[in-house]
Design a protein around this motif. Structure first.
Motif, mmCIF file in Angstrom:
data_model
loop_
_atom_site.group_PDB
_atom_site.id
_atom_site.type_symbol
_atom_site.label_atom_id
_atom_site.label_comp_id
_atom_site.label_asym_id
_atom_site.label_seq_id
_atom_site.Cartn_x
_atom_site.Cartn_y
_atom_site.Cartn_z
ATOM 1 N N GLU A 28 0.154 7.488 7.395
ATOM 2 C CA GLU A 28 0.272 6.828 8.630
ATOM 3 C C GLU A 28 0.202 5.291 8.041
ATOM 4 O O GLU A 28 0.532 4.337 8.482
ATOM 5 C CB GLU A 28 -1.297 6.902 9.641
ATOM 6 N N ARG A 48 -11.265 4.925 11.737
ATOM 7 C CA ARG A 48 -10.714 5.458 12.829
ATOM 8 C C ARG A 48 -10.169 7.030 13.454
ATOM 9 O O ARG A 48 -9.250 7.581 14.252
ATOM 10 C CB ARG A 48 -9.818 5.074 13.745
ATOM 11 N N LEU A 50 -7.080 7.277 10.839
ATOM 12 C CA LEU A 50 -5.761 7.459 10.365
ATOM 13 C C LEU A 50 -5.940 8.169 9.168
ATOM 14 O O LEU A 50 -6.692 7.881 8.057
ATOM 15 C CB LEU A 50 -5.581 5.883 10.165
ATOM 16 N N LYS A 231 4.012 5.060 8.048
ATOM 17 C CA LYS A 231 4.736 4.757 8.483
ATOM 18 C C LYS A 231 3.995 3.285 9.099
ATOM 19 O O LYS A 231 5.037 2.423 9.118
ATOM 20 C CB LYS A 231 4.392 5.643 9.868
ATOM 21 N N ASN A 396 -5.751 -2.666 14.188
ATOM 22 C CA ASN A 396 -5.567 -2.693 15.937
ATOM 23 C C ASN A 396 -3.956 -2.721 15.702
ATOM 24 O O ASN A 396 -3.363 -2.490 16.120
ATOM 25 C CB ASN A 396 -6.374 -4.204 16.906
ATOM 26 N N CYS A 399 -2.002 0.458 14.478
ATOM 27 C CA CYS A 399 -2.529 1.384 15.503
ATOM 28 C C CYS A 399 -1.639 1.087 16.630
ATOM 29 O O CYS A 399 -1.272 2.224 17.478
ATOM 30 C CB CYS A 399 -3.593 1.057 16.504
ATOM 31 N N LYS A 400 -1.355 -0.137 16.872
ATOM 32 C CA LYS A 400 -0.715 -0.279 18.146
ATOM 33 C C LYS A 400 0.861 -0.447 17.649
ATOM 34 O O LYS A 400 2.027 0.943 18.280
ATOM 35 C CB LYS A 400 0.115 -2.410 18.285
ATOM 36 N N LEU A 402 1.513 1.953 15.897
ATOM 37 C CA LEU A 402 1.587 3.803 15.332
ATOM 38 C C LEU A 402 1.544 4.299 16.694
ATOM 39 O O LEU A 402 1.928 5.771 16.848
ATOM 40 C CB LEU A 402 0.280 4.483 14.555
ATOM 41 N N ASP A 403 1.822 3.854 17.760
ATOM 42 C CA ASP A 403 1.164 3.759 18.971
ATOM 43 C C ASP A 403 -0.117 4.996 19.448
ATOM 44 O O ASP A 403 0.216 5.570 19.719
ATOM 45 C CB ASP A 403 2.989 5.073 20.014
ATOM 46 N N ARG A 404 -1.144 4.546 18.578
ATOM 47 C CA ARG A 404 -2.469 5.275 19.053
ATOM 48 C C ARG A 404 -3.435 4.595 18.941
ATOM 49 O O ARG A 404 -3.417 3.133 18.632
ATOM 50 C CB ARG A 404 -2.992 6.073 17.765
ATOM 51 N N LYS A 405 -4.301 5.329 20.084
ATOM 52 C CA LYS A 405 -5.249 4.678 20.943
ATOM 53 C C LYS A 405 -6.772 4.750 19.805
ATOM 54 O O LYS A 405 -7.005 5.544 20.311
ATOM 55 C CB LYS A 405 -5.309 4.256 22.245
ATOM 56 N N LEU A 406 -7.089 4.388 18.799
ATOM 57 C CA LEU A 406 -8.421 4.320 18.318
ATOM 58 C C LEU A 406 -8.832 3.064 18.102
ATOM 59 O O LEU A 406 -8.861 2.244 18.043
ATOM 60 C CB LEU A 406 -7.920 4.793 16.777
#
Ligand code: FAD
Length: 559
Positions: A28, A48, A50, A231, A396, A399-400, A402-406
């Motif tokens: 990721e 987190r 990843l 990614k 942050n 994560c945005k 990757l569209d992950r909310k962590l």
């Protein structure tokens, strides 16, 4: 158990299987650069959850992160530049970094002498130190104390007396930058990150939409190439950030780096026996420099000059050395320090952000993020002190993408070796280990030194020393081997310089003793890591070059 506290093996014996994992799957996040910035990002992301890999072209902390002033500080001088937000942010971070790694981030009392004709008046200093403490939310026991001239002279008898008007006592934190980086990386590895040193990114590959997909990597230990797909790719290459941006299709556009060199000198403690650290004005240009006692030396610095030479090996010149010595002799006139008193040096490059028309000392120390169209995220600027917050900001963003909310979880995360809730708990641990020290013929001072380097992980070093008891009769060599074996197994030491310069700091803080030790350490590493005679020689040559480099100013003086 909190995985940050367990001691997972982190050794080059796992290198082949780690590289196989890299080629097998998509990550990721790929972090480029194993300084404090990259290490902090890898830890935050791994914590987190990843899937993270970090690659470093030489050794961890080899760049700026082993060549700073080694302070976790709020940056008093930034108040002069009215950078209140920066002072607040790094000031608050100081306390967090201390809480999470008490063994290597230790409170350090500082004296600020106020001199006739200096850049700060007594009232101004009193106000500045008050604001500094307030912005950083400092504990009442550590708030600033203003001293009159007599008390300032008592606090530091070596200070120049004529012109001394007052003093301010306040607290900062002292650390070891390379060790802090190592502890952050070990914690990241415990959370599942894969980290490899001696792995240089030499190119990028793109998908059909021109987004970066893959990094081409050169294994610097065997010359082979491999690829890593991720990614998101973050460029945390410090002074090399623009070199990496130039490898990307987009090249370096918009903002760019401005490198500034900072030099430190090391003097034997008996030649500069300060009672505490002193932060003082240079009479000639009103810059501020530190004099910081540590172990058996006092170190001095730093300079702040434009730099356009080779990024890989900045050195202290004779001019840098005489600038710092002149400032110190002015402030402590009874000493008359000479060039021959300098027993080691280090020089680092600040990766600052260029601003047209501003001189190097006026450039902001804030961090900035550059987003390339290819998706490459680059982070530059900033400070050792703010590494955790910088990492939070970058992850942050990752994560945005990757569209992950962590959520970030590093604020209360103890670093490897730092599992102490209070300073009293650290003292208790130290006292207990001093009891064991006698059984391995180590002194209390040895234990203190190791505790400041490795924290609770010294138990593994003490265990090594017990194992070595029959094999190595000399207690100094035994402890040295015990430490080395720990670093090979748990800190991915791959080369002689990794151990002697960054993991143990010996080249900077104990250089004269190294003359009688480095061949012994090289032989021990050769046996442990199965080096050929040529490999051993190559490691020795590399170390000797580094050894000569810290004293290169002696040659530039003669030239
Ligand atoms: P670096 O530590 O330089 O790490 C970047 C890494 O990227 C390097 O290890 C490099 O080898 C690697 N790399 C480069 N290219 C590649 C590639 N192609 N592939 C893989 N890896 C690559 N801050 C404080 O808070 N307190 C202080 O007291 C302080 N004092 C300072 C004094 C001086 C003289 C200087 C220069 C800085 C000081 N700073 C201080 C600032 C602080 O040291 C830096 O902000 C910080 O160390 C920068 O870390 P970094 O990880 O961004 O860069």
């Amino acid at each position: 158990m909190n995985p940050s506290l367990s001691s997972k093996k982190f050794s080059i014996s796992e290198r082949d299987s780690d590289i196989a994992k890299l080629s097998d799957s998509e990550f990721e996040l790929l972090v480029i650069g194993g300084g404090i910035t990259g290490a902090g990002i890898a830890l935050d992301a791994a914590q987190r959850g990843l899937k993270v890999v970090l690659l470093e072209k030489k050794d961890y902390a080899w760049g700026t992160s082993s060549r700073s002033t080694k302070l976790i500080h709020g940056g008093l001088r930034y108040l002069k530049q009215m950078e209140f937000r920066l002072v607040h942010e790094v000031g608050t971070e100081r306390a967090i970094v201390h809480r999470n790694a008490r063994h290597i981030v230790v409170p350090e009392k500082m004296l600020l002498p106020i001199m006739e004709g200096g850049s700060l008046s007594k009232n101004m200093s009193s106000w500045a130190l008050w604001v500094y403490d307030w912005l950083a939310g400092v504990d009442s026991s550590e708030r600033r104390k203003m001293l009159n001239a007599a008390d300032a002279a008592k606090a530091e008898p070596l200070l120049r007396r004529d012109g001394l008007k007052a003093g301010g006592l306040y607290f900062e934190y002292r650390t070891d930058d390379a060790r802090l980086t190592a502890e952050v990386l070990k914690t990241a590895v415990n959370f599942g990150a894969i980290c490899l040193n001696y792995a240089e990114i030499i190119g990028f590959e793109y998908n059909s939409e021109n987004s970066i997909k893959t990094a081409v990597v050169k294994d610097k230990l065997n010359g082979k190439e491999f690829k890593v797909s991720a990614k998101v790719i973050v460029n945390a290459a410090g002074p090399w950030v623009d070199t990496l941006r130039a490898l990307d299709k987009e090249g370096v556009s918009g903002k760019r780096l401005h490198l500034s060199k900072g030099v430190h000198l090391v003097i034997p403690r008996e030649k500069l026996p300060l009672k505490q650290s002193v932060y003082f004005d240079v009479k000639t240009d009103k810059r501020m420099i530190f004099a910081i006692p540590r172990e058996n030396v006092t170190y001095l610095g730093t300079t702040d000059t434009n730099y356009s030479g080779g990024i890989d090996n900045p050195e202290a010149t004779a001019e840098d050395v005489s600038y710092i010595l002149a400032a110190v002799n002015e402030m402590f006139p009874r000493l008359s320090l000479k060039t021959e008193d300098v027993i080691s040096t280090w020089s680092g490059l600040r990766p600052l952000i260029h601003q047209d028309g501003k001189s190097v000392s006026e450039l902001s120390r804030k961090d900035e993020i550059f987003m390339a169209k290819s998706g490459l995220i680059s982070i530059a600027g900033g400070k050792l002190t703010g590494y955790r917050k910088m990492a939070e900001k970058v992850v942050n963003l990752v994560c945005k993408k990757l569209d992950r909310k962590l959520d970030c979880g590093t604020k209360n995360l103890k670093l490897s070796g730092g599992d102490f809730e209070t300073n009293e708990a650290l003292d208790k641990f130290y006292n207990l280990r001093c009891g064991q020290a006698k059984q391995i013929s180590a002194s209390q001072q040895d234990i203190k030194l190791l505790l400041n380097r490795y924290g609770a992980n010294i138990d593994l070093i003490i265990a090594n020393a017990f194992d070595l008891y029959q094999r190595e009769a000399d207690p100094i060599k035994r402890l040295l081997l015990a430490e080395l074996y720990y670093c090979i197994e748990y800190e991915q030491v791959a080369r002689l310089c990794d151990f002697l310069i960054r993991r143990s700091g010996r080249l900077y803080f104990d250089r004269p003793a190294l003359e009688g030790q480095y061949h012994f350490v090289a032989d021990a590493m050769a046996k442990k890591l199965n080096w050929t005679a040529d490999e051993t020689k190559e490691n020795i040559n590399e170390f000797e070059a580094a050894y000569n480099s810290v004293l290169a100013f002696r040659n530039s003086e003669k030239a």
